[in-house]
Design a protein around this motif. Structure first.
Motif, PDB file in Angstrom:
ATOM      1  N   ASN A  22      34.126  20.779  -4.532  1.00 29.83           N
ATOM      2  CA  ASN A  22      33.364  20.482  -3.472  1.00 29.83           C
ATOM      3  C   ASN A  22      33.466  21.235  -2.111  1.00 29.83           C
ATOM      4  OD1 ASN A  22      32.073  17.679  -4.139  1.00 29.83           O
ATOM      5  ND2 ASN A  22      34.437  16.900  -4.155  1.00 29.83           N
ATOM      6  N   VAL A  23      34.663  21.956  -2.031  1.00 24.74           N
ATOM      7  CA  VAL A  23      34.440  23.126  -0.997  1.00 24.74           C
ATOM      8  C   VAL A  23      33.464  24.071  -1.303  1.00 24.74           C
ATOM      9  CG1 VAL A  23      36.049  24.829  -0.220  1.00 24.74           C
ATOM     10  CG2 VAL A  23      37.074  22.570  -0.336  1.00 24.74           C
ATOM     11  N   ALA A  24      33.299  24.658  -2.468  1.00 28.33           N
ATOM     12  CA  ALA A  24      32.322  26.049  -2.862  1.00 28.33           C
ATOM     13  C   ALA A  24      30.983  25.310  -2.392  1.00 28.33           C
ATOM     14  CB  ALA A  24      32.383  26.032  -4.342  1.00 28.33           C
ATOM     15  N   VAL A  25      30.701  24.230  -2.869  1.00 31.53           N
ATOM     16  CA  VAL A  25      29.374  23.504  -2.510  1.00 31.53           C
ATOM     17  C   VAL A  25      29.148  23.160  -0.898  1.00 31.53           C
ATOM     18  CG1 VAL A  25      27.939  21.527  -2.762  1.00 31.53           C
ATOM     19  CG2 VAL A  25      29.196  22.470  -4.477  1.00 31.53           C
ATOM     20  N   GLU A  26      30.269  22.453  -0.363  1.00 33.15           N
ATOM     21  CA  GLU A  26      29.800  22.335   1.000  1.00 33.15           C
ATOM     22  C   GLU A  26      30.276  23.341   2.146  1.00 33.15           C
ATOM     23  OE1 GLU A  26      32.627  19.047   1.980  1.00 33.15           O
ATOM     24  OE2 GLU A  26      31.934  18.121   0.155  1.00 33.15           O
ATOM     25  N   GLU A  27      31.043  24.524   1.827  1.00 33.94           N
ATOM     26  CA  GLU A  27      31.149  25.542   2.597  1.00 33.94           C
ATOM     27  C   GLU A  27      29.818  26.694   2.071  1.00 33.94           C
ATOM     28  OE1 GLU A  27      35.033  27.178   3.133  1.00 33.94           O
ATOM     29  OE2 GLU A  27      35.675  25.106   3.704  1.00 33.94           O
ATOM     30  N   ASP A  28      29.195  26.339   1.050  1.00 33.29           N
ATOM     31  CA  ASP A  28      28.068  27.248   0.418  1.00 33.29           C
ATOM     32  C   ASP A  28      28.573  28.585   0.238  1.00 33.29           C
ATOM     33  OD1 ASP A  28      25.497  28.235   0.130  1.00 33.29           O
ATOM     34  OD2 ASP A  28      24.841  28.537   2.433  1.00 33.29           O
ATOM     35  N   PHE A  29      29.343  28.700  -0.773  1.00 37.64           N
ATOM     36  CA  PHE A  29      29.949  29.744  -1.444  1.00 37.64           C
ATOM     37  C   PHE A  29      28.757  30.836  -1.856  1.00 37.64           C
ATOM     38  CE2 PHE A  29      34.704  29.154  -2.547  1.00 37.64           C
ATOM     39  CZ  PHE A  29      34.930  28.591  -1.250  1.00 37.64           C
ATOM     40  N   PRO A  30      27.758  30.298  -2.449  1.00 40.67           N
ATOM     41  CA  PRO A  30      26.891  31.187  -2.717  1.00 40.67           C
ATOM     42  C   PRO A  30      25.966  31.908  -1.630  1.00 40.67           C
ATOM     43  CG  PRO A  30      26.520  29.243  -3.967  1.00 40.67           C
ATOM     44  CD  PRO A  30      27.748  28.852  -3.141  1.00 40.67           C
ATOM     45  N   GLY A  31      25.821  31.002  -0.703  1.00 41.24           N
ATOM     46  CA  GLY A  31      25.013  31.709   0.557  1.00 41.24           C
ATOM     47  C   GLY A  31      25.922  32.556   1.379  1.00 41.24           C
ATOM     48  N   ARG A  32      27.256  32.396   1.420  1.00 41.30           N
ATOM     49  CA  ARG A  32      28.321  33.492   1.911  1.00 41.30           C
ATOM     50  C   ARG A  32      28.339  34.451   1.239  1.00 41.30           C
ATOM     51  NH1 ARG A  32      32.543  30.262   5.187  1.00 41.30           N
ATOM     52  NH2 ARG A  32      33.284  32.405   5.519  1.00 41.30           N
ATOM     53  N   ALA A  33      28.316  34.288  -0.131  1.00 42.44           N
ATOM     54  CA  ALA A  33      28.625  35.713  -0.893  1.00 42.44           C
ATOM     55  C   ALA A  33      27.157  36.624  -0.751  1.00 42.44           C
ATOM     56  CB  ALA A  33      28.650  35.411  -2.307  1.00 42.44           C
ATOM     57  N   ARG A  34      26.005  35.972  -0.759  1.00 41.42           N
ATOM     58  CA  ARG A  34      24.910  36.527  -0.349  1.00 41.42           C
ATOM     59  C   ARG A  34      24.845  37.368   1.027  1.00 41.42           C
ATOM     60  NH1 ARG A  34      22.154  32.346  -2.968  1.00 41.42           N
ATOM     61  NH2 ARG A  34      21.406  31.378  -1.084  1.00 41.42           N
ATOM     62  N   ARG A  35      25.238  36.389   2.259  1.00 44.66           N
ATOM     63  CA  ARG A  35      25.169  37.028   3.611  1.00 44.66           C
ATOM     64  C   ARG A  35      26.175  38.080   3.757  1.00 44.66           C
ATOM     65  NH1 ARG A  35      26.300  32.546   5.615  1.00 44.66           N
ATOM     66  NH2 ARG A  35      28.150  33.327   6.372  1.00 44.66           N
ATOM     67  N   VAL A  36      27.599  37.741   3.395  1.00 41.75           N
ATOM     68  CA  VAL A  36      28.690  38.711   3.637  1.00 41.75           C
ATOM     69  C   VAL A  36      28.509  40.007   2.563  1.00 41.75           C
ATOM     70  CG1 VAL A  36      31.006  39.058   3.979  1.00 41.75           C
ATOM     71  CG2 VAL A  36      29.960  36.713   4.529  1.00 41.75           C
ATOM     72  N   GLY A  37      28.179  39.356   1.578  1.00 44.21           N
ATOM     73  CA  GLY A  37      27.857  40.525   0.365  1.00 44.21           C
ATOM     74  C   GLY A  37      26.887  41.636   1.066  1.00 44.21           C
ATOM     75  N   ALA A  38      25.954  41.152   1.613  1.00 39.86           N
ATOM     76  CA  ALA A  38      24.611  42.065   2.042  1.00 39.86           C
ATOM     77  C   ALA A  38      25.230  43.062   3.212  1.00 39.86           C
ATOM     78  CB  ALA A  38      23.529  41.371   2.810  1.00 39.86           C
TER      79      ALA A  38
END
Ligand code: PLP
Length: 487
Positions: free
Chosen positions: A334-350
């Motif tokens: 639920n943390v991975a979904v609610e904290e938007d891990f995919p979006g974070r990985a894309r943003r911070v990864g860029a």
């Protein structure tokens, strides 16, 4: 502090934090893995005592802060001690419900499996819970063999792969070092990663086998992790999916490293619009607190493998699916979904990728480039070519020293000079792993590029002279050292 001589015969729990570092090392040597301590000594890790950890940060006993770019080989997407995941564990403990009890239907694995089925693509609805990545992969191999009732019993896998270190997953691990003396099934085809035509050829050849096809499945990481953070060409997985369908072989995707956001997608297979027959996950599923893995498949395949009362206990594990781990894992998901891990990985990864590409541009002699996607990144070191020199060890000798030591020296410099923990990939020792926890912010990572710049600006001769001095002078090679230092 409990010293070497003052150690009681049997330690109590609360004695452990006070053990002297020398005692800790002695006991690792005596009871765990002596050569691993030697390896830690080479990298200068042995003297560091980590006493606290939060998010991407570690705190040493002497009050230094270290940035964790290893994330337990990708398991710590939530960072260390994520407050919500820890609170879930505490809350579960307060309920006093049984943690280990298998005779009755338990709500905890049921709820975790329900959530996993909701999140995974297609009809990946059947979940077998286990305790590690290698077990999740072995579960996939076994399921496939059972689906074909043993008629198909071989697996196709990729060079450079790492799927675990137990006997079954070692058979599909593409590096001899880890397979070691474990006898290899010579006739299981290993193909270059990213080469769909090679898979097509192997499956075509198998289809012509006199007794009918024997390849039960194709096992791949959608992005190879330990093989050096390798993203395959666009369309590769989709093509492999089509080949598997055409040949009736199962597609088994090992998302042990890639799942739950690290690549910028909850599951990497979604980026390629692929639904595998078997999806293997572990690592981040436990939120850094529980030890959980899962083999997830379609109901039709599960029925064929384990559908009858006679078969329902054929694949079980005492600890797999225990209530506490499922509760913690449910919160971690639920943390991975609610904290938007995919979006974070894309943003911070860029952001991080751009920073690292800047470092590559400034050090073209030492770096080849940045690999990976999202926050699954790797920095590739260039091979250093030692010039022709009149030195007592000769060019070849110095080349060997450079090849063997330089990556580790860069890691040690980052650790000791700049408070950054970064290791090299297991199957590709010239790729520096850049896997921050997915909760890391741009601000947390702002020091990475300047630290790399500072280390690499020294140049390989001075880096070498600084860290292998002891080894070289013991070998009577002080002239080499002097030469390196003068470079
Ligand atoms: C892709 C992949 N699969 C499987 C494994 C094995 O996982 P575990 O160490 O939990 O057995 C690893 C470990 O690093 C991995 O990277």
């Amino acid at each position: 502090m409990i010293t070497r001589s003052g150690v009681p015969a049997l330690l109590a729990l609360r004695d452990v934090p006070d053990l002297a570092q020398d005692t800790v090392k002695d006991w690792h040597r005596a009871h765990l893995n002596p050569a691993l301590i030697t390896l830690m000594e080479l990298g200068g890790y042995d003297g560091v005592r980590i006493v606290r950890a939060e998010g991407p940060w570690l705190e040493t006993s002497d009050g230094r802060r270290l940035l964790d770019l290893v994330s337990a080989y990708g398991a710590l997407s939530h960072g260390h001690n994520h407050p919500r995941v820890l609170a879930a564990a505490r809350w579960f403990d307060e309920q006093r419900v049984p943690d280990l009890l298998k005779e009755f239907p338990s709500p905890w694995p049921a709820a975790l499996a329900h959530n996993l089925a909701q999140l995974t693509p297609g009809d990946l609805d059947m979940v077998s819970l286990c305790n590690s990545g290698t077990e999740a992969v072995e579960g996939g191999l076994k399921l496939a063999m059972r689906v074909f009732a043993g008629a198909r019993h071989r697996f196709l896998y990729a060079e450079g792969s790492l799927h675990g270190k137990t006997l079954g997953s070692l058979q599909i691990t593409g590096r001899e070092k880890y397979r070691g003396h474990v006898r290899r099934f010579e006739d299981w085809p290993m193909v270059p990663f990213g080469d769909a035509a090679a898979i097509a050829r192997a499956l075509d050849e198998d289809a012509r086998a006199p007794g009918g096809p024997t390849i039960a499945g194709v096992v791949l990481e959608p992005v190879q992790g330990e093989g050096g953070v390798v993203v395959p060409p666009a369309g590769y997985l989709k093509e492999v999916e089509g080949l598997c369908r055409r040949h009736g072989a199962l597609l088994i995707l090992d998302e042990v490293q890639t799942a739950f956001g690290r690549t910028g997608h909850l599951f990497r297979c979604e980026a390629d619009d692929v639904v595998p027959d078997v999806l293997c996950v572990a690592k981040a599923l436990g939120g850094g607190v529980a030890t959980v893995g899962a083999t997830i498949t379609r109901p039709s395949l599960h029925r064929r493998a384990y559908g009858t009362v006679n078969e329902c206990l054929v694949h079980t594990s005492t600890f797999g699916g225990r209530a506490r781990a499922c509760a913690v894992s449910l919160e971690a998901l639920n943390v991975a979904v609610e904290e938007d891990f995919p979006g974070r990985a894309r943003r911070v990864g860029a952001f991080l990728r751009e920073e690292l590409e800047g470092v590559v541009a400034r050090h073209p002699d030492l770096l080849v480039g940045v690999r990976g996607t999202g926050l699954m990144l790797g920095l590739e070191l260039a091979p250093v070519e030692v010039p022709r020199l009149a030195l007592p060890i000769g060019r070849g000798g110095l080349q060997k020293i450079v090849d063997a030591y330089l990556p580790g020296i860069i890691g040690a410099e980052l650790l000791h000079g700049h408070g950054i923990v970064a290791s090299f990939m297991l199957n590709h020792p010239r790729v520096l792993r850049v896997y921050p926890p997915l909760v890391a912010t741009e601000a947390d990572l702002a020091g990475v590029a300047p630290a790399l710049d500072a280390v690499l600006s020294k140049g390989w001769p001075r880096l070498l002279a600084g860290r292998v001095q002891g080894a070289l002078s013991q070998a009577g090679l002080s002239t080499v050292m002097e030469w390196l230092a003068r470079w």
